[in-house]
Design an enzyme around this catalytic site. Structure first.
Site, short mmCIF file in Angstrom:
data_model
loop_
_atom_site.label_atom_id
_atom_site.label_comp_id
_atom_site.label_asym_id
_atom_site.label_seq_id
_atom_site.Cartn_x
_atom_site.Cartn_y
_atom_site.Cartn_z
N ASP A 160 107.03 163.49 53.98
CA ASP A 160 105.91 163.15 53.25
C ASP A 160 106.41 161.48 52.14
O ASP A 160 108.34 162.53 51.12
CB ASP A 160 105.80 164.01 52.13
CG ASP A 160 104.99 165.58 53.58
OD1 ASP A 160 104.81 165.09 54.25
OD2 ASP A 160 104.36 166.17 52.79
N ASP B 211 91.87 169.17 56.98
CA ASP B 211 91.68 169.55 55.62
C ASP B 211 91.23 169.90 54.78
O ASP B 211 90.05 169.33 54.47
CB ASP B 211 92.63 168.42 54.23
CG ASP B 211 93.58 167.82 55.10
OD1 ASP B 211 94.31 168.10 56.44
OD2 ASP B 211 94.06 166.31 54.99
#
Length: 243
Positions: free
Chosen positions: A10, A129
């Protein structure tokens, strides 16, 4: 079939970072993204999950850096973060990544999402998500509707793969949400990639046990960076679980 492991890289402000529950401001930095990705490749990874957090939060972009990372790797890359229109999708795919993960746009622009699923097939995965059964959008800062309603729509559109993240567990090392994964798998024949909460080799064994019902892979981040286990050990565990 062996559970696929996707080590996560990330990227925020040019650095490899990990967040807690996806919240901006909780970053722990782990240095150069390319070095991190190459280390996972050297350790045996066949996939890298590469995320532009600045693009996901709408505060900038690491597009050129991510393209450099993809170009330097010999393994498959799943790219995510801020891919919300034709221009950003085309730039992402032009890096040579194997597939992209679409999150917010799947919730905010259903017509565009349907179009790209039809056009690009299995090069597009849809990220679901969730907190409970409520979807999260815009870098997990906004609510995005009911999980089961959106999943039913995506099924009609012919979505080829889902990346399912329990936001409340992401970066917390509290174990994956196996019940959520079972429920999603019961409602689709498309493969599911799990994300969020993996903390131990036992968690990976538990996820490997869900391969027969449709769990194809797992994104692993914090546990690897925090050295809860090595990628080599993780790969050995999932290989043994599938034999």
């Amino acid at each position: 079939m062996t559970l696929e492991l996707l080590p996560a890289v990330d990227v925020a402000d040019g650095q490899a970072v990990r967040l807690v529950q996806g919240a901006a401001g909780t970053e722990t930095s782990y240095g150069d993204p390319l070095s991190a990705a190459l280390a996972w490749q050297e350790a045996g990874a066949e996939w890298i999950h590469l995320v532009d957090l600045d693009a996901a939060f709408g505060r900038g972009s690491n597009r050129e850096l991510l393209a450099t990372v993809v170009g330097a790797l010999d393994v498959k890359v799943e790219m995510s973060g801020g891919i919300r229109d034709d221009a950003s999708l085309e730039l992402a795919l032009a890096t040579g990544c194997r597939r992209v993960n679409i999150g917010t746009a799947a919730l905010e622009n259903p017509a565009w999402c349907s179009k790209i699923i039809s056009e690009y097939g299995d090069r597009v995965a849809i990220g679901l998500d969730v907190r409970g059964t409520t979807l999260a959008a815009r870098g997990w800062t906004q609510e995005g509707g009911d999980l089961w309603e959106v999943l039913a729509r995506l099924e009609k559109d012919g979505c080829s793969r889902y990346v399912v993240t329990d936001v409340t567990k992401d970066g917390t090392l509290r174990g994956p949400n196996l019940d959520l994964l079972r429920e999603v798998c019961s409602r689709t024949d498309a493969p599911v990639v799990a994300s969020g909460g993996v903390s131990s080799l036992d968690d990976l064994r538990a996820l490997a046990s869900l391969v027969p019902i449709g769990v194809e892979g797992v994104i692993v981040g914090k546990a690897l960076y925090a050295q809860q286990f090595t990628l080599e050990d993780a790969l050995a565990v999932v290989a043994a679980a599938s034999s």
